[in-house]
Design an enzyme around this catalytic site. Sequence first.
Site, mmCIF file in Angstrom:
data_model
loop_
_atom_site.group_PDB
_atom_site.id
_atom_site.type_symbol
_atom_site.label_atom_id
_atom_site.label_comp_id
_atom_site.label_asym_id
_atom_site.label_seq_id
_atom_site.Cartn_x
_atom_site.Cartn_y
_atom_site.Cartn_z
ATOM 1 N N SER A 153 -104.319 12.776 52.580
ATOM 2 C CA SER A 153 -104.151 12.005 53.813
ATOM 3 C C SER A 153 -103.039 12.611 54.654
ATOM 4 O O SER A 153 -102.108 13.209 54.107
ATOM 5 C CB SER A 153 -103.766 10.575 53.450
ATOM 6 O OG SER A 153 -102.542 10.583 52.759
ATOM 7 N N HIS A 154 -103.135 12.485 55.947
ATOM 8 C CA HIS A 154 -102.024 12.849 56.829
ATOM 9 C C HIS A 154 -101.917 11.796 57.920
ATOM 10 O O HIS A 154 -101.884 12.101 59.107
ATOM 11 C CB HIS A 154 -102.218 14.255 57.399
ATOM 12 C CG HIS A 154 -100.996 15.102 57.241
ATOM 13 N ND1 HIS A 154 -100.531 15.954 58.197
ATOM 14 C CD2 HIS A 154 -100.115 15.198 56.216
ATOM 15 C CE1 HIS A 154 -99.430 16.547 57.773
ATOM 16 N NE2 HIS A 154 -99.163 16.111 56.570
ATOM 17 N N ASN A 155 -101.892 10.542 57.471
ATOM 18 C CA ASN A 155 -102.008 9.421 58.398
ATOM 19 C C ASN A 155 -100.792 9.224 59.291
ATOM 20 O O ASN A 155 -100.921 9.156 60.505
ATOM 21 C CB ASN A 155 -102.242 8.129 57.604
ATOM 22 C CG ASN A 155 -103.454 8.237 56.698
ATOM 23 O OD1 ASN A 155 -104.347 9.026 56.966
ATOM 24 N ND2 ASN A 155 -103.479 7.465 55.626
ATOM 25 N N GLU A 208 -89.793 20.202 55.077
ATOM 26 C CA GLU A 208 -91.232 20.310 54.877
ATOM 27 C C GLU A 208 -91.842 21.297 55.858
ATOM 28 O O GLU A 208 -92.958 21.117 56.346
ATOM 29 C CB GLU A 208 -91.889 18.927 54.944
ATOM 30 C CG GLU A 208 -91.466 18.062 53.769
ATOM 31 C CD GLU A 208 -92.201 16.733 53.649
ATOM 32 O OE1 GLU A 208 -93.109 16.464 54.452
ATOM 33 O OE2 GLU A 208 -91.838 15.960 52.744
ATOM 34 N N SER A 209 -91.108 22.342 56.165
ATOM 35 C CA SER A 209 -91.663 23.405 57.004
ATOM 36 C C SER A 209 -92.977 23.857 56.389
ATOM 37 O O SER A 209 -93.119 23.911 55.167
ATOM 38 C CB SER A 209 -90.707 24.602 57.061
ATOM 39 O OG SER A 209 -89.582 24.286 57.836
ATOM 40 N N TYR A 256 -96.572 8.663 42.855
ATOM 41 C CA TYR A 256 -97.666 7.734 42.568
ATOM 42 C C TYR A 256 -97.194 6.586 41.678
ATOM 43 O O TYR A 256 -97.917 6.098 40.820
ATOM 44 C CB TYR A 256 -98.838 8.480 41.903
ATOM 45 C CG TYR A 256 -99.561 9.383 42.870
ATOM 46 C CD1 TYR A 256 -100.747 8.987 43.468
ATOM 47 C CD2 TYR A 256 -99.047 10.627 43.210
ATOM 48 C CE1 TYR A 256 -101.390 9.797 44.370
ATOM 49 C CE2 TYR A 256 -99.687 11.441 44.119
ATOM 50 C CZ TYR A 256 -100.862 11.024 44.697
ATOM 51 O OH TYR A 256 -101.495 11.815 45.599
ATOM 52 N N SER A 277 -102.554 6.860 49.728
ATOM 53 C CA SER A 277 -101.697 6.666 50.891
ATOM 54 C C SER A 277 -101.451 5.181 51.060
ATOM 55 O O SER A 277 -102.331 4.434 51.476
ATOM 56 C CB SER A 277 -102.383 7.235 52.133
ATOM 57 O OG SER A 277 -101.664 6.865 53.291
ATOM 58 N N GLN A 279 -93.855 18.469 61.904
ATOM 59 C CA GLN A 279 -93.922 19.923 61.858
ATOM 60 C C GLN A 279 -94.977 20.449 62.804
ATOM 61 O O GLN A 279 -95.980 19.808 63.050
ATOM 62 C CB GLN A 279 -94.262 20.408 60.449
ATOM 63 C CG GLN A 279 -93.330 19.935 59.378
ATOM 64 C CD GLN A 279 -93.815 18.668 58.736
ATOM 65 O OE1 GLN A 279 -93.938 17.645 59.390
ATOM 66 N NE2 GLN A 279 -94.076 18.715 57.458
ATOM 67 N N HIS A 332 -95.227 8.701 47.677
ATOM 68 C CA HIS A 332 -96.119 9.796 48.045
ATOM 69 C C HIS A 332 -96.201 10.866 46.956
ATOM 70 O O HIS A 332 -97.265 11.388 46.669
ATOM 71 C CB HIS A 332 -95.618 10.402 49.359
ATOM 72 C CG HIS A 332 -96.521 11.438 49.926
ATOM 73 N ND1 HIS A 332 -97.655 11.118 50.624
ATOM 74 C CD2 HIS A 332 -96.461 12.784 49.896
ATOM 75 C CE1 HIS A 332 -98.266 12.226 50.994
ATOM 76 N NE2 HIS A 332 -97.564 13.252 50.570
HETATM 77 N N1 LIG Z 1 -106.946 8.464 43.968
HETATM 78 C C1 LIG Z 1 -106.721 9.340 42.991
HETATM 79 N N2 LIG Z 1 -107.582 9.510 42.021
HETATM 80 C C2 LIG Z 1 -107.358 10.403 41.060
HETATM 81 N N3 LIG Z 1 -106.325 11.203 41.012
HETATM 82 C C3 LIG Z 1 -105.435 11.080 41.968
HETATM 83 C C4 LIG Z 1 -105.593 10.144 42.994
HETATM 84 N N4 LIG Z 1 -104.578 10.247 43.818
HETATM 85 C C5 LIG Z 1 -103.829 11.221 43.327
HETATM 86 N N5 LIG Z 1 -104.349 11.725 42.204
HETATM 87 C C6 LIG Z 1 -103.831 12.823 41.443
HETATM 88 O O1 LIG Z 1 -102.458 12.731 41.267
HETATM 89 C C7 LIG Z 1 -101.868 14.025 41.309
HETATM 90 C C8 LIG Z 1 -100.692 14.099 42.223
HETATM 91 O O2 LIG Z 1 -101.057 13.927 43.561
HETATM 92 P P1 LIG Z 1 -101.039 15.071 44.648
HETATM 93 O O3 LIG Z 1 -101.819 14.532 45.800
HETATM 94 O O4 LIG Z 1 -101.497 16.349 44.057
HETATM 95 O O5 LIG Z 1 -99.600 15.269 45.114
HETATM 96 P P2 LIG Z 1 -99.236 16.286 46.246
HETATM 97 O O6 LIG Z 1 -99.309 15.474 47.503
HETATM 98 O O7 LIG Z 1 -97.930 16.774 45.896
HETATM 99 O O8 LIG Z 1 -100.253 17.376 46.240
HETATM 100 C C9 LIG Z 1 -102.971 14.974 41.731
HETATM 101 O O9 LIG Z 1 -103.438 15.676 40.635
HETATM 102 C C10 LIG Z 1 -104.015 14.077 42.239
HETATM 103 O O10 LIG Z 1 -105.271 14.668 42.079
#
Ligand SMILES: Nc1ncnc2c1ncn2[C@@H]1O[C@H](COP(=O)(O)OP(=O)(O)O)[C@@H](O)[C@H]1O
Lengths: 228, 735, 81, 81
Positions: B88-90, B306-307, B46, B528, B234, B43
Amino acid sequence: MKFGVVIFPGSNCDFDTFHVLKNVIRQPTIWLWHKDHGLQGVDCVVLPGGFAYGDYLRSGAIARFSPLMQEVGEFADKGGVVLGICNGFQVLLELGLLPGAMLRNKNLKFLCQFVTIRLENERTRFTHKGKKGQVLRVPIAHFDGNYFAPPETLKEIEENSQVVFRYSGANGSLTEEANVNGSLHSIAGLMNKRGNVMGLMPHPERASERLLGSEDGRVIFESIISKF
Amino acid sequence: MIDQKNLDNHNLTRDEYGLIVKLIGREPNLTELGVFSAMWSEHCSYKSSKFYLKQLPIKGKNVVQGPGENAGIIDIGDGQVIVFKIESHNHPSFIEPFQGSATGVGGILRDIFTMGARPIALLDSLRFGPLASPKNRSVMDGVVSGISSYGNSIGVPTVGGDVYFNDCYSLNPLVNVFCMGIAEKDKIFYAKAEGIGNRVLYVGSKTGRDGIHGATMASQEFGEEIEHKRPNVQVGDPFKEKLLLEACLEVMDKGLIVGIQDMGAAGLTCSSSEMPAKSGTGIEINLDLVPQREEGMTPYEILLSESQERMLIVAKPEKIKEVKDVFAKWDLDAVEIGKVIEGGQMRVGFHGEIVVDIPVSAIVDLCPIYERPYAAAAQPKKEINIREIPIPEDFNKILMNLVASPTIANKEWVFRQYDHMVQTNTILLPGADASVLRIKDSKKALAVTLDGNSLYAHLNPRAGGIIAVAEACRNLACVGARPVGVTNCLNFGNPEKPEVMGQFKEVVEGISEACKAFEIPVTGGNVSFYNETEGVSIYPTPVLGIVGLIKDINKVVTPGFKEEGDAVVLLGENKEELGGSEYLKIQFGREDGIPPAIDLAKEKAVQELCLEAAEAGFLESAHDLSEGGLAVCAAECGFFSGKKIGCELDLNDEWRPDALVFGETQSRILVTAKSSKLKKLLALAGKKGVTAAAIGKVGGKKIRISLKGKALVNVPVEEVYKEWNEAIPRNFTVK
Amino acid sequence: MKVRILVSFKDSVLDPQGQTVKNALHTLGYRAIKDVRQGKVFEIDLAGATKADAEKIIPEISDKVLANPIIEKFTWQIIEA
Amino acid sequence: MKVRILVSFKDSVLDPQGQTVKNALHTLGYRAIKDVRQGKVFEIDLAGATKADAEKIIPEISDKVLANPIIEKFTWQIIEA
Ligand SMILES: Nc1ncnc2c1ncn2[C@@H]1O[C@H](COP(=O)(O)OP(=O)(O)O)[C@@H](O)[C@H]1O
Ligand SMILES: [Mg+2]
């Protein structure tokens, strides 16, 4: 005419209301912060919509205790003009400046949609620019807009012509279907006996610009600013 | 001593552990292991997707911030930028639909305002199992109320989204939430921890034992195994978030802070490591100073809680007082918990001892990236023999069945629960192809849409990715908006399975290809994985969020028919395609075939035609053909007319009538024009080389579609409307 | 001391939430359930307060803050001395 | 028979409503109030049911319908035989 828009923690139609008063109706408008004292010489206090204190406990229940609200109460007692929109209406009810209380909408869901309301009393500070029986198209957005009052109170309200707006069909008919939230007597807007305090659930500030699909809400602001 | 059981509990492999030991030069203690576990979870890191995401086009003249920050930023001119992102919050939404979805909204809002932008719109993309099941109904009911309660309360309009229904979501519903904010270009804030000696402030709700391991949970399959690990979901506090929003925007506006980051997944750990990592600094925090809701919390718990509704701020020592004053005004505490240090370590104290002492770069930047094995899985299903499918007699009946399919039906039951008008910018309300928001004090407007047909992606992942982008852009074109930026949420099964990785790879390739063709940058997104229960995975579900810009708000086009007598014109070409259609699914119970083909050059040409026709003022209405094909499209144009006007259309093609009326061939838009402008419109189409056929007129109370004069559909708009309108609410009415 | 306050609608006020819960339970087959009324409960910690304090404070805050007397009624009890 | 069921957030779960009520009461000067937790109360009429029925039904519906065991807990008692 100088307007003051009150900000409670959790107000969220404060900017919208301010915008309409200042830029559309073009009146001097100031902010009033709930913790401050002094109404700074405003002629009309507007309590905007939103979720003051999250609407936790009951809508408007905690906001009524804000320091500024004591002064708004005194202002109203002296005949000052007070308008409560949506959450502002709920605060006025909790404060006792208007009679009755709000229950959850009859379908137990939040409702956001355009509705039509019928102008019931045109001889008021808030509606004299309109016509009796006129139907306005204005949005609502609330969870607790199901107006309730005990029978004696209702009787009194009706006898004094305090009902200013009722939910109606587009042709002005009062039906169960048009009464979307289940309010008693289809009440959508209500004033006090003296006629200087009004609350309504629909949002006239969301219906004051052509771009937003209706300008029907302006009649309220325009009535307030013109001689009554 | 860390043993295998510890590693299993933390979802870390032996190799990963080996790397941790190498990076920090010793064995980590349990708290440190927890920190790595959260930050190296799928999560947060990545690790399975990064390799493939690299191919997404992220450059563009208008890009101010691409992937890598809390949200992407696009320049819209006049000194303004938009900031947007989808999350996402699946998993939480399945366990506790109301709170799960509500806190999803809270999280994405923080991602936006943490960058200095005021949130102006929320959208939600939802996927549920069929409504025949009480469980699915209660999940949907809870999810929608949860989103409604949070968004409404905080005063950000929820202006759109999409909802699809399929069996594959019964045990894995999807809740993706998108938020867009607007900011001044020179007042953007980043998650920076610059300036040695600057102070670290904690603001917002107190820390409790909630959601510990939330990030880890979102990185595993559901099953009995994980059941006992389920953390408390939460509970969201939208009121607190509203205060936080106003207070944060105020300290930013007054220029009182250096950097700011929300505490989302992996909580304090994430914000306190990412901020210094981005700035090449270190951080020292004292957990004793962290406001706590419960007694006796361990460092592990405090760091990984994760409050909700919490932010971390870095400010210069001399500004602390002013920062605190602003927060006090909004009834919030801002508490100093540490400072920025030299050297790149994250050093955490607790009861006088150092409990974590590791390089921030190890946690944030050095997680292994996996190029997981993929199988050329999910091969497109075999072409169906279209001749095997009998052509039904009663097209009226089919149309009724299609509009009653919840995937196609009116979603008003959902969006009526969302305040979609607050902030008074929404000039095209939910229901249309894209929602349109005005920008006050300007002639410009923004259009936003979310899209993603997972049945297409299931049948052909690559096509699914391409079509999702194409359709989102087409939706924007229908309202007269040109796409300026893309965010995406990629919902998949278990990436450790080669078939799932195969789907992922192809979907991402499809999205990349389409975004390149449209020349729009991807500014961020969310992945996700592990949307899988007891070995059954969801269909690959890419959800595209695309934002468009409208130069002149007076040129916005809406989907509803306007006047009797207006000419109806079909832009684009008809074909004989039925694979993956809602028609096959509803009428024959089949989810197979090849999804509609798409030629991106043709798609672009059709969209460009629609845009230019809109700008030239030729169009009275525009609506694209998607699920349910031409018949559903024409019916909807009638519903949106407000007066329930019908139309009379006559087709002149050689294809099967059911494919013509209900097929989902791409790159088609149904527009109307005043008869006086018809010629100009057709001429413009000719000039652009786009097939455009005047196929009939607006008018009457019926939807009438014929083929070479032979009636196929002939049914009162009112009757179709009733089915379309009641299909969803009737599942929820208790007498 | 810990006090529990129950706030519910007056009998003259409809309680659609309770009705909805009842209907839901009927749908699930719980036919023995004849009626449901839904209300709110507040558990208040008055550490250090005396019984006399509680008897003064609780009715006051219930009437003024926790319940809206137009539609609601309340009862309270000490649950932990 | 009448039964009362109290549903509230587990102690470890944040209770924003209770917190907000507590803060409001403090602002009004009720400093004696140390903590407030807010929950729901259901009063259920089980006319004709036996104690054994209640003991079977009530925990079942509380767990399944009235409360979500992930974040909430419940207690119940018979208030009228
Ligand atoms: N499908 C995607 N396409 C492009 N960038 C992505 C994608 N998924 C995640 N990212 C990028 O990866 C980075 C890390 O993910 P992020 O969702 O910000 O983590 P967090 O859940 O901590 O906010 C972000 O800058 C996000 O925009
Ligand atoms: Mg983030």
